[in-house]
Design an enzyme around this catalytic site. Structure first.
Site, PDB file in Angstrom:
ATOM      1  N   LYS A 114       0.835  -1.200   0.000  1.00 48.11           N
ATOM      2  CA  LYS A 114       0.000   0.000   0.000  1.00 48.11           C
ATOM      3  C   LYS A 114       0.870   1.250   0.000  1.00 48.11           C
ATOM      4  O   LYS A 114       1.956   1.276   0.597  1.00 48.11           O
ATOM      5  CB  LYS A 114      -0.889  -0.049   1.245  1.00 48.11           C
ATOM      6  CG  LYS A 114      -1.967   1.017   1.322  1.00 48.11           C
ATOM      7  CD  LYS A 114      -2.836   0.756   2.542  1.00 48.11           C
ATOM      8  CE  LYS A 114      -3.930   1.795   2.692  1.00 48.11           C
ATOM      9  NZ  LYS A 114      -4.803   1.498   3.851  1.00 48.11           N
ATOM     10  N   SER A 125     -10.151  -0.811   6.442  1.00 51.16           N
ATOM     11  CA  SER A 125      -9.420  -0.515   5.204  1.00 51.16           C
ATOM     12  C   SER A 125      -8.766  -1.717   4.530  1.00 51.16           C
ATOM     13  O   SER A 125      -8.357  -1.629   3.382  1.00 51.16           O
ATOM     14  CB  SER A 125      -8.345   0.546   5.462  1.00 51.16           C
ATOM     15  OG  SER A 125      -8.959   1.764   5.805  1.00 51.16           O
ATOM     16  N   SER A 156      -9.359   1.901   2.671  1.00 52.56           N
ATOM     17  CA  SER A 156      -8.394   2.686   1.923  1.00 52.56           C
ATOM     18  C   SER A 156      -7.352   1.846   1.178  1.00 52.56           C
ATOM     19  O   SER A 156      -6.581   2.377   0.389  1.00 52.56           O
ATOM     20  CB  SER A 156      -7.681   3.662   2.863  1.00 52.56           C
ATOM     21  OG  SER A 156      -6.962   2.966   3.881  1.00 52.56           O
TER      22      SER A 156
END
Length: 579
Positions: A134, A233, A209
């Protein structure tokens, strides 16, 4: 008077010019960041092309179809080379990002890591496995942007602990994936790198996210990814994209890699909260992949590099056990009613578990409105939203966050008046998540300590209820199916199903068990939620037309029991595949 007017006019013109120049500077920085990203992808494509010319006979589809455990076995025995696997996944990742815009940056150092592991005598548990990470997980020589302009100037000076351990275990980090601006959204979009789409349906969001990770893995461009979770997330993208994802107890894995000097660290309330901590965890196509990743990461290297991580190696005996489980279950938390297909998934999974010899016990999580409106939101907005506003100073605000940012700007008195006026009108749920959250501020150090104490009290009450029922694990719903793009920003409160276990800091994972059926779609037409209010109608619009999209459930265990959580997830996965 004329002189004063002239001076005022001149000041206004100067202010206008200053704002215009500021916007031009921001635009230039954004264009440079996009150009750097595009040049990196071109290098990636060139490297893939060179490999294809050297080794034209690679059976790409056969490699991409291998589950992680099988791929790992082939790499360990030498029947597949790390080089072949890396370039196969690089090529697929390029194709997936062209369709979904999921990659934020290619990591060219992956070729150096490839050479490094080829020279080693000892092969780690993740030897030769390409891994995506990420955006905000630090990799030396790269940005950790969080989709924010002020982070475009700060290059990471070293790898995060997580990346160091992945490399030590022979993994090859090859790409960084896109995120929503500031990470405070489950819509995967930011003004710098744009919006990421769901590979299963480009009209829908991949969630967030960790949405770039979700899109890349679901599209086949990565076999293992690392995300983070502070409100769902990891679990929401896993639900939206049909993946398995684990949010561990936050302290079980550490190592995002920022110093407090990094601009992203000043998201303070968003990412560095001690009351509701951020957890790092894996995302993959199946539960065995998550277990292998956790086993690899929970090693001496992790414990030595970060002494704050408890030195608890992965317990294979717990993960491999076949003893019957005592499973608590619920299909609604009484706060935000989920679509019919998500509740169906829990009911069908409950029946399958019961038929397999497990004991199922009804469980009702206590006081979810209190968790959402007080404990969670007060943690995020303890300062009335000032830290969030600071993050957006000098930034273009993504449309997905404008509502939250604007509500932070409202004077406290206005928010209080709105809360009082709308409370009798049954719009409290709607208001709490958009405006009242910012009212729930901590106006003194004493209030902050009291707030932390309230979280501890709630955790104790929850655990007591769990222990009274003598539960091993809990089965419950997760938000889904994937929302049509643009809807996550309208439904912040819909994530109560995942947020709860961030407040509790329990390990929680998501497993896909079904898909949306025509019957689900027909039942959705009758859906009214609790009172057919604007939020209920918005949710209905967000998920309609999702026939064929993945439907998942959530599996939960007590803190530090990741192995038991994964073992339960594996059981659920096996039963769902047998149906």
């Amino acid at each position: 008077t004329c002189a004063a007017l002239a001076l005022l006019g001149g000041s206004a013109a100067a202010l206008g010019l200053w704002k215009w120049l500021g916007k031009k500077r921001i635009q230039k920085k954004m264009e440079e960041a996009r150009r750097t990203r595009d040049e990196g992808l071109k290098k990636m494509a060139k490297a893939v092309q060179q490999f294809r010319e050297q080794v034209p006979s690679v059976q790409r589809d056969a490699i991409l179809s291998l589950p992680l455990l099988e791929l790992s076995g082939r790499l360990q025995e030498g029947s597949l080379s790390p080089r072949t696997v890396l370039y196969t996944y690089l090529e697929e990742a390029l194709e997936v990002t062209q369709q979904t815009n999921c990659l934020r940056h290619f990591i060219p150092e992956c070729e150096e890591q490839l050479q490094e592991i080829e020279r080693r005598k000892e092969k780690g548990l993740l030897y030769g496995i390409p891994v995506s990470i990420k955006d905000h997980i630090s990799h030396k020589g790269h940005l950790a942007t969080c989709g924010l302009m002020q982070c475009l100037d700060t290059v990471m000076e070293e790898d995060s602990v997580l990346v160091k351990v992945l490399k030590k275990q022979g993994a090859i980090p090859f790409a960084m994936t896109n995120v929503p601006q500031s990470l405070f959204s489950y819509e995967c979009s930011n003004p710098i790198f744009g919006q990421t789409l769901n590979p299963l349906d480009p009209q829908r969001s991949p969630g967030g996210s960790s949405g770039g990770e979700g899109a890349l893995i679901a599209g086949g461009g990565s076999i293992l990814g690392m995300g983070s979770d502070m409100g769902g997330s990891i679990r929401l993208p896993s639900s939206f994209c049909g993946l398995c994802g684990l949010k561990p107890t936050a302290q079980r894995l550490r190592g995002v890699g920022w110093s407090l000097a990094h601009p992203s660290a000043h998201c303070g309330c968003l990412l560095l909260s001690h009351a509701v901590p951020c957890a790092l965890g894996p995302m993959a196509r199946d539960v065995d992949s998550l277990a292998l990743c956790m086993k690899a990461l929970l090693c001496q290297e992790m414990f030595q590099l970060d002494p704050s991580v408890p030195p608890i190696p992965f317990n294979e005996e717990v993960y491999s056990s076949s003893a019957p489980l005592r499973v608590g279950y619920y299909d609604t938390d009484g706060y935000f009613p989920l679509p019919p297909c998500m509740r169906r998934a829990v009911r069908e999974t409950r029946s399958a578990l019961q038929a397999a010899g497990h004991q199922l016990v009804p469980f009702s999580p206590p006081r979810i409105p209190h968790v959402m409106n007080e404990l969670f939101m007060k943690t995020f907005f303890a300062d009335g939203g000032r830290a969030l506003l600071d993050v957006f100073t000098g930034n273009i605000v993504d449309p997905g966050l404008k509502q939250q940012v604007n509500s932070c700007k409202m004077p406290r008195l206005v928010k209080k008046l709105l809360a009082l006026l709308l409370k009798p009108l049954q719009f409290l749920l709607l208001l709490h998540l958009k405006d009242v959250a910012m009212i729930s501020t901590c106006r003194s150090v004493q209030e902050m300590w009291d707030h932390h104490h309230q979280i501890q009290v709630y955790c104790s009450q929850f655990i007591s209820q769990w222990q009274e029922l003598q539960l091993d694990v809990v089965l419950c719903p997760v938000l889904g199916p994937a929302f049509t793009a643009g809807y996550p920003r309208k439904l912040l409160g819909a994530v109560s199903s995942t947020m709860l276990y961030n407040v509790l800091n329990f390990p929680a994972g998501v497993v896909p068990v079904s898909t949306v059926t025509e019957a689900d779609e027909e039942e959705l037409k009758l859906y009214k939620g609790f009172c057919d209010d604007p939020w209920d109608r918005t949710l209905k619009q967000a998920v309609s037309g999702a026939v064929g999209m993945p439907v998942a459930v959530q599996c939960v265990a007590l803190p530090w029991q990741e192995e038991l959580c994964l073992r339960f997830m594996k059981e659920v996965e096996t039963l769902s595949r047998d149906r």
